[in-house]
Design a protein around this motif. Structure first.
Motif, PDB file in Angstrom:
ATOM      1  N   MET A  28       0.852  -1.179   0.000  1.00  0.00           N
ATOM      2  CA  MET A  28       0.000   0.000   0.000  1.00  0.00           C
ATOM      3  C   MET A  28       0.892   1.235   0.000  1.00  0.00           C
ATOM      4  O   MET A  28       1.812   1.354   0.776  1.00  0.00           O
ATOM      5  N   SER A  29       0.603   2.184  -0.885  1.00  0.00           N
ATOM      6  CA  SER A  29       1.456   3.366  -0.999  1.00  0.00           C
ATOM      7  C   SER A  29       1.022   4.443  -0.023  1.00  0.00           C
ATOM      8  O   SER A  29      -0.143   4.586   0.317  1.00  0.00           O
ATOM      9  N   ASP A  30       2.000   5.190   0.424  1.00  0.00           N
ATOM     10  CA  ASP A  30       1.769   6.343   1.289  1.00  0.00           C
ATOM     11  C   ASP A  30       1.144   7.457   0.456  1.00  0.00           C
ATOM     12  O   ASP A  30       1.494   7.640  -0.696  1.00  0.00           O
ATOM     13  N   SER A  31       0.227   8.228   1.044  1.00  0.00           N
ATOM     14  CA  SER A  31      -0.452   9.291   0.285  1.00  0.00           C
ATOM     15  C   SER A  31       0.523  10.363  -0.190  1.00  0.00           C
ATOM     16  O   SER A  31       0.250  11.076  -1.136  1.00  0.00           O
ATOM     17  N   THR A  32       1.697  10.473   0.443  1.00  0.00           N
ATOM     18  CA  THR A  32       2.687  11.459  -0.004  1.00  0.00           C
ATOM     19  C   THR A  32       3.409  10.997  -1.256  1.00  0.00           C
ATOM     20  O   THR A  32       4.110  11.780  -1.879  1.00  0.00           O
ATOM     21  N   ASP A  33       3.245   9.714  -1.631  1.00  0.00           N
ATOM     22  CA  ASP A  33       3.879   9.187  -2.842  1.00  0.00           C
ATOM     23  C   ASP A  33       2.973   9.302  -4.059  1.00  0.00           C
ATOM     24  O   ASP A  33       3.400   9.026  -5.170  1.00  0.00           O
ATOM     25  N   GLU A  34       1.712   9.700  -3.853  1.00  0.00           N
ATOM     26  CA  GLU A  34       0.757   9.778  -4.960  1.00  0.00           C
ATOM     27  C   GLU A  34       1.034  10.999  -5.828  1.00  0.00           C
ATOM     28  O   GLU A  34       1.293  12.088  -5.328  1.00  0.00           O
ATOM     29  N   VAL A  35       0.958  10.786  -7.131  1.00  0.00           N
ATOM     30  CA  VAL A  35       1.121  11.887  -8.062  1.00  0.00           C
ATOM     31  C   VAL A  35      -0.171  12.701  -8.071  1.00  0.00           C
ATOM     32  O   VAL A  35      -1.262  12.148  -8.136  1.00  0.00           O
ATOM     33  N   ARG A  36      -0.027  14.017  -7.978  1.00  0.00           N
ATOM     34  CA  ARG A  36      -1.175  14.914  -7.952  1.00  0.00           C
ATOM     35  C   ARG A  36      -0.982  16.010  -8.992  1.00  0.00           C
ATOM     36  O   ARG A  36       0.124  16.247  -9.458  1.00  0.00           O
ATOM     37  N   SER A  37      -2.059  16.692  -9.310  1.00  0.00           N
ATOM     38  CA  SER A  37      -2.007  17.824 -10.240  1.00  0.00           C
ATOM     39  C   SER A  37      -1.797  19.114  -9.461  1.00  0.00           C
ATOM     40  O   SER A  37      -2.394  19.312  -8.400  1.00  0.00           O
ATOM     41  N   TYR A  38      -0.954  19.971 -10.006  1.00  0.00           N
ATOM     42  CA  TYR A  38      -0.647  21.257  -9.380  1.00  0.00           C
ATOM     43  C   TYR A  38      -0.659  22.349 -10.438  1.00  0.00           C
ATOM     44  O   TYR A  38      -0.426  22.090 -11.617  1.00  0.00           O
ATOM     45  N   THR A  39      -0.893  23.565  -9.982  1.00  0.00           N
ATOM     46  CA  THR A  39      -0.805  24.743 -10.846  1.00  0.00           C
ATOM     47  C   THR A  39       0.196  25.697 -10.234  1.00  0.00           C
ATOM     48  O   THR A  39       0.152  25.965  -9.032  1.00  0.00           O
ATOM     49  N   VAL A  40       1.102  26.189 -11.083  1.00  0.00           N
ATOM     50  CA  VAL A  40       2.087  27.172 -10.652  1.00  0.00           C
ATOM     51  C   VAL A  40       1.916  28.391 -11.553  1.00  0.00           C
ATOM     52  O   VAL A  40       1.916  28.269 -12.779  1.00  0.00           O
ATOM     53  N   ARG A  41       1.749  29.546 -10.942  1.00  0.00           N
ATOM     54  CA  ARG A  41       1.681  30.799 -11.705  1.00  0.00           C
ATOM     55  C   ARG A  41       3.005  31.522 -11.533  1.00  0.00           C
ATOM     56  O   ARG A  41       3.452  31.762 -10.407  1.00  0.00           O
ATOM     57  N   LEU A  42       3.588  31.853 -12.673  1.00  0.00           N
ATOM     58  CA  LEU A  42       4.903  32.496 -12.696  1.00  0.00           C
ATOM     59  C   LEU A  42       4.791  33.878 -13.323  1.00  0.00           C
ATOM     60  O   LEU A  42       3.843  34.157 -14.051  1.00  0.00           O
ATOM     61  N   GLU A  43       5.779  34.696 -13.062  1.00  0.00           N
ATOM     62  CA  GLU A  43       5.879  36.008 -13.680  1.00  0.00           C
ATOM     63  C   GLU A  43       7.261  36.069 -14.325  1.00  0.00           C
ATOM     64  O   GLU A  43       8.277  35.984 -13.641  1.00  0.00           O
ATOM     65  N   LEU A  44       7.290  36.159 -15.669  1.00  0.00           N
ATOM     66  CA  LEU A  44       8.551  36.107 -16.398  1.00  0.00           C
ATOM     67  C   LEU A  44       8.857  37.421 -17.093  1.00  0.00           C
ATOM     68  O   LEU A  44       7.954  38.120 -17.556  1.00  0.00           O
ATOM     69  N   VAL A  45      10.139  37.710 -17.202  1.00  0.00           N
ATOM     70  CA  VAL A  45      10.600  38.854 -17.979  1.00  0.00           C
ATOM     71  C   VAL A  45      10.394  38.506 -19.448  1.00  0.00           C
ATOM     72  O   VAL A  45      10.580  37.349 -19.862  1.00  0.00           O
ATOM     73  N   ASP A  46       9.985  39.465 -20.263  1.00  0.00           N
ATOM     74  CA  ASP A  46       9.734  39.225 -21.687  1.00  0.00           C
ATOM     75  C   ASP A  46      11.044  39.285 -22.477  1.00  0.00           C
ATOM     76  O   ASP A  46      11.337  40.258 -23.162  1.00  0.00           O
ATOM     77  N   GLU A  47      11.823  38.217 -22.337  1.00  0.00           N
ATOM     78  CA  GLU A  47      13.095  38.097 -23.043  1.00  0.00           C
ATOM     79  C   GLU A  47      13.206  36.689 -23.604  1.00  0.00           C
ATOM     80  O   GLU A  47      12.694  35.736 -23.009  1.00  0.00           O
ATOM     81  N   PRO A  48      13.911  36.528 -24.730  1.00  0.00           N
ATOM     82  CA  PRO A  48      14.084  35.193 -25.308  1.00  0.00           C
ATOM     83  C   PRO A  48      14.709  34.224 -24.292  1.00  0.00           C
ATOM     84  O   PRO A  48      15.642  34.575 -23.579  1.00  0.00           O
ATOM     85  N   GLY A  49      14.136  33.025 -24.219  1.00  0.00           N
ATOM     86  CA  GLY A  49      14.683  31.975 -23.368  1.00  0.00           C
ATOM     87  C   GLY A  49      14.134  31.929 -21.960  1.00  0.00           C
ATOM     88  O   GLY A  49      14.423  30.987 -21.212  1.00  0.00           O
ATOM     89  N   GLU A  50      13.339  32.922 -21.544  1.00  0.00           N
ATOM     90  CA  GLU A  50      12.844  32.950 -20.168  1.00  0.00           C
ATOM     91  C   GLU A  50      11.871  31.810 -19.868  1.00  0.00           C
ATOM     92  O   GLU A  50      11.907  31.231 -18.794  1.00  0.00           O
ATOM     93  N   LEU A  51      10.990  31.489 -20.831  1.00  0.00           N
ATOM     94  CA  LEU A  51      10.061  30.382 -20.606  1.00  0.00           C
ATOM     95  C   LEU A  51      10.834  29.076 -20.468  1.00  0.00           C
ATOM     96  O   LEU A  51      10.580  28.288 -19.557  1.00  0.00           O
ATOM     97  N   LEU A  52      11.794  28.852 -21.331  1.00  0.00           N
ATOM     98  CA  LEU A  52      12.617  27.641 -21.255  1.00  0.00           C
ATOM     99  C   LEU A  52      13.373  27.591 -19.934  1.00  0.00           C
ATOM    100  O   LEU A  52      13.455  26.543 -19.293  1.00  0.00           O
ATOM    101  N   ARG A  53      13.906  28.727 -19.497  1.00  0.00           N
ATOM    102  CA  ARG A  53      14.629  28.789 -18.218  1.00  0.00           C
ATOM    103  C   ARG A  53      13.712  28.418 -17.044  1.00  0.00           C
ATOM    104  O   ARG A  53      14.132  27.768 -16.091  1.00  0.00           O
ATOM    105  N   ALA A  54      12.427  28.799 -17.137  1.00  0.00           N
ATOM    106  CA  ALA A  54      11.465  28.490 -16.071  1.00  0.00           C
ATOM    107  C   ALA A  54      11.059  27.022 -16.081  1.00  0.00           C
ATOM    108  O   ALA A  54      10.749  26.454 -15.036  1.00  0.00           O
ATOM    109  N   LEU A  55      11.062  26.406 -17.263  1.00  0.00           N
ATOM    110  CA  LEU A  55      10.631  25.013 -17.350  1.00  0.00           C
ATOM    111  C   LEU A  55      11.723  24.043 -16.902  1.00  0.00           C
ATOM    112  O   LEU A  55      11.434  22.926 -16.480  1.00  0.00           O
ATOM    113  N   GLY A  56      12.979  24.470 -16.979  1.00  0.00           N
ATOM    114  CA  GLY A  56      14.098  23.613 -16.581  1.00  0.00           C
ATOM    115  C   GLY A  56      13.982  23.069 -15.169  1.00  0.00           C
ATOM    116  O   GLY A  56      14.070  21.853 -14.960  1.00  0.00           O
TER     117      GLY A  56
END
Length: 177
Positions: A1-29
């Motif tokens: 039986m798995s511990d509830s802390t091991d269960e995969v869950r859905s999350y939402t993260v809201r970010l604020e990025l500078v409008d420069e090339p590569g910033e979205l990729l830098r945030a996804l890393g």
């Protein structure tokens, strides 16, 4: 039986990025490096935060422990995390809008629906067979909080009515329609 802390869950993260090339990729890393599984990204360059940055909403799956690590890794990388929360979306619905979507600013339509309902657009398909000067249609899949479907449909109807668009509503809510 798995511990509830091991269960995969859905999350939402809201970010604020500078409008420069590569910033979205830098945030996804840090998300990928910390074991997060991306579900969707909503990035709309036309909108800016009060500080002049670009708001980005990332939906992902992770265990609670990994999610905490993801948020820490984002902050350590200098990414501004506006909001981080768990299991926000538990239902999806699909609606179709038709009419002069381009002329009435589709981006504004989607932004208003999201802002008023706390839903997120997870998929969009636009069809303009006669070109952008004529009527077009869009299939929009929205991820919603449990029990929020009626409120979201009310908002979609109100925005569509104001912009003289037609709405084709789902026959039922709660699943991929």
């Amino acid at each position: 039986m798995s511990d509830s802390t091991d269960e995969v869950r859905s999350y939402t993260v809201r970010l604020e990025l500078v409008d420069e090339p590569g910033e979205l990729l830098r945030a996804l890393g840090p998300i990928a490096d910390s074991g997060g599984n991306l579900l969707s990204i909503f990035h709309e360059r036309g909108n800016v935060t009060p500080r002049g940055h670009i708001p980005v909403e990332v939906d992902l799956e992770a265990t609670p422990e990994r999610f905490d690590g993801i948020v820490d890794a984002l902050r350590d990388a200098g990414i501004n995390v506006i909001q981080a929360g768990a299991e926000r979306y538990s239902e999806t619905m699909t609606v179709i809008l038709s009419g002069h979507l381009i002329d009435t600013d589709l981006s504004d339509t989607l932004s208003r629906i999201q802002a008023a309902t706390n839903a997120t657009v997870t998929d969009l398909s636009l069809s303009a067979p006669e070109g952008t000067d004529d009527a077009s249609s869009a299939r929009i899949r929205l991820a919603t909080e449990q029990g929020a479907a009626d409120s979201i449909l009310d908002t979609v109807r109100a925005v569509a009515d104001e912009k003289e668009l037609r709405v084709i509503e789902p026959l039922a809510t709660g699943g991929d329609l």
